[in-house]
Design a protein around this motif. Structure first.
Motif, short mmCIF file in Angstrom:
data_model
loop_
_atom_site.label_atom_id
_atom_site.label_comp_id
_atom_site.label_asym_id
_atom_site.label_seq_id
_atom_site.Cartn_x
_atom_site.Cartn_y
_atom_site.Cartn_z
N LEU A 370 0.90 -1.17 0.00
CA LEU A 370 -0.01 -0.21 0.15
C LEU A 370 0.91 1.16 -0.18
CD1 LEU A 370 -2.67 -1.10 2.70
CD2 LEU A 370 -2.79 -1.16 0.17
N ARG A 371 0.84 2.17 -0.89
CA ARG A 371 1.51 3.50 -1.20
C ARG A 371 0.64 4.46 -0.59
NH1 ARG A 371 1.85 1.72 -6.45
NH2 ARG A 371 0.55 3.44 -7.18
N THR A 372 -0.65 4.54 -0.41
CA THR A 372 -1.49 5.53 0.28
C THR A 372 -2.36 4.91 1.08
OG1 THR A 372 -3.06 5.37 -1.74
CG2 THR A 372 -1.28 6.84 -2.08
N GLY A 373 -3.18 5.96 1.72
CA GLY A 373 -4.09 5.43 2.68
C GLY A 373 -4.25 6.11 4.06
N ALA A 374 -5.48 6.52 4.62
CA ALA A 374 -5.20 7.20 5.92
C ALA A 374 -5.15 6.16 7.08
CB ALA A 374 -6.58 7.97 5.99
N PRO A 375 -4.86 6.39 8.20
CA PRO A 375 -4.75 5.33 9.32
C PRO A 375 -6.09 4.61 9.41
CG PRO A 375 -3.70 7.29 9.91
CD PRO A 375 -4.43 7.79 8.58
N ALA A 376 -5.95 3.20 9.54
CA ALA A 376 -7.18 2.33 9.77
C ALA A 376 -7.94 2.60 8.59
CB ALA A 376 -7.71 2.67 10.90
N SER A 377 -7.51 2.55 7.37
CA SER A 377 -8.23 2.58 6.25
C SER A 377 -8.71 1.32 5.58
CB SER A 377 -7.91 3.85 5.13
OG SER A 377 -6.61 3.33 4.77
N VAL A 378 -7.95 0.40 5.91
CA VAL A 378 -8.30 -0.93 5.10
C VAL A 378 -8.41 -1.96 6.47
CG1 VAL A 378 -7.14 -2.60 3.81
CG2 VAL A 378 -6.73 -0.30 3.35
N HIS A 379 -9.40 -2.67 6.23
CA HIS A 379 -9.82 -3.84 7.44
C HIS A 379 -9.80 -5.03 6.79
CE1 HIS A 379 -13.76 -5.42 9.48
NE2 HIS A 379 -12.70 -5.80 10.02
N LEU A 380 -9.17 -5.88 7.46
CA LEU A 380 -8.96 -7.49 6.91
C LEU A 380 -9.83 -8.14 8.19
CD1 LEU A 380 -6.39 -6.45 5.40
CD2 LEU A 380 -5.38 -8.59 5.66
N SER A 381 -11.02 -8.73 7.83
CA SER A 381 -11.59 -9.50 8.66
C SER A 381 -11.76 -10.97 8.09
CB SER A 381 -13.22 -9.06 8.46
OG SER A 381 -13.90 -9.77 9.38
#
Length: 443
Positions: A370-381
């Protein structure tokens, strides 16, 4: 000096009731051993208490400590000596007055309650009154272990998206402090149903919880379940407390929160420091190290946050850089640009029988892509229960088999995780899609 913690006492007087939800006395089994959940009063953890949790996790469990999305702590991998663990935690003042009241201590505040420059009100005294009410009213001990209350003082640093059974929000009208409330939602988009003068806050909570217990069937353990069969207006009409329900209240909306929760965070007087354990997991050394830093440079306390992180308040500005270096050396994330800060992940298949993938390990692999993204923006469930995130994340990868995920993007028009964008992705494929310059990762 640290803030005074909300009142606690030690000795249990009754056994906890059966439930699948962990508590302090109720240690539930998982694939990696027992789980004990420590419900912190307003997220507050004193430095000496942090040391006690670290010691207990090493002595009685596997050493895995988790920060939860309700600003609590969990100890995982607990062995056979449950009594030893519980006694250690109780001796540190980490338990309620008795076992029966442990379940109802689900009260969430901003991690900067009482310190936030944007706050309308210091809600900590009110929160203490509410916690006393929850713990000290035997009838409320019937509430589900998941039944939750939020008290929002208008802070800039606030989790406004987590749904709560009852949420309360401070507002000022006509040079007076009021407490607005809503049901089965959150301040970000929930409907304001009325308001009471601030001093009537505990009476409002008592009335709402009593009304819920009067109306709910045994199968209706949460407010949203009750409101599926009971109209909101019917519920509100039966509240035995005078409510203000004019346009000034009913049309009021909470301003969006926007303060950072990682890095240097401004306080009303001084500076706070936000740090996060990678993927929500603390080692005993991390917790002890954070306790040492807050003793040396801060006020001797830590605050757990709903972003599965820690807030160290009242840090001496002269010690900020030294404190960040020491915390970073322990493995804690201190800056929002760090790749692992962008990802939240549940326990995964190594610790949970319901998970379809090793989400923690996969998150580490994905973070490098991941090159971009705000904190906690991607969730693995690992499954559809979404244990790691109480709200809908901007992007969710739902495991379908080891190493394979379905990708959802948050969409207010879609239920659940949002709009399904791709299925059966490898981590490399998911990383390639998430690395594209899309607006959703900056939500």
């Amino acid at each position: 000096m640290p803030d005074t913690p909300l009142k606690q006492a030690h000795a249990p007087t009754v056994s906890p009731r059966p439930s699948a939800c962990p508590g302090l006395w109720r240690i539930v089994s998982a694939r990696d051993g027992g789980i004990c959940r420590i419900k912190l009063p307003g997220g507050l953890l004193l430095a000496d208490q942090a040391d006690a949790v670290a010691d207990a996790a090493e002595r009685y469990a596997s050493g895995v400590i988790e920060a939860t999305n309700r600003a609590n702590l969990q100890v995982r991998g607990i062995g056979n000596d449950h009594a030893g663990l519980i006694d250690t935690l109780l001796a540190a003042g980490l338990g309620p007055r008795d076992a029966a009241s442990d379940d109802v201590r689900n009260l969430m505040l901003s991690p900067l309650a009482g310190h936030d420059p944007a706050m309308r009100l210091d809600v900590r005294p009110l929160a203490e009154q509410i916690l006393d009410l929850l713990q000290g009213t035997p009838r409320f001990h019937q509430l589900s272990a998941k039944f939750a209350v939020q008290v929002d003082g208008g802070e800039g640093l606030a989790m406004l998206e987590h749904p709560h059974d009852l949420w309360l929000c401070a507002l000022h009208l006509e040079q007076r402090s009021w407490l607005a409330f809503g049901l089965a939602g959150c301040p970000a988009d929930g409907q304001v149903l009325g308001a009471v003068p601030l001093e009537q806050g505990p009476a409002l909570v008592r009335a709402v919880l009593g009304r819920f217990l009067d109306l709910a069937s045994p199968e209706q353990s949460r407010m949203r379940q009750l409101l599926a069969s009971c109209a909101v207006e019917t519920f509100v009409a039966g509240l035995e407390v005078p409510l203000r329900r004019d346009a000034a209240v009913l049309q009021w909306r909470r301003e969006t929160a926007g303060s950072p929760w990682l890095g240097v965070v401004p306080q009303q007087h001084g500076t706070a420091l936000g740090v996060a354990p990678p993927l929500g997991r603390l080692t005993p050394d991390m917790l002890r190290g954070a306790a040492h830093i807050t003793r040396q440079w801060g006020d001797g306390s830590l605050r757990l946050t709903p972003w599965q992180s820690l807030m160290l308040t009242n840090i001496d500005p002269a010690g900020i850089e030294q404190a960040q270096r020491a915390l970073s050396a322990l493995g804690l994330l201190c800056h929002s640009h760090e790749p692992l800060a962008r990802i939240v992940a549940c326990t995964g298949a190594s610790g949970c029988a319901k998970a379809h993938g090793e989400t923690k390990a996969d998150a580490v692999t994905l973070s490098a892509l991941l090159r971009t993204g705000a904190p906690a923006s991607v969730h693995l469930s690992g499954c559809s229960r979404s244990c790691a995130v109480a709200h809908v994340a901007p992007a969710t990868l739902l495991a379908r088999s080891p190493g394979r995920y379905d990708l959802y993007l948050r969409d207010a028009r879609q239920p659940g995780f949002g709009a399904l964008r791709a299925t059966d992705l490898t981590l490399n494929e998911a990383g390639a899609m998430l690395a594209l310059p899309t607006e959703h990762l900056d939500d």
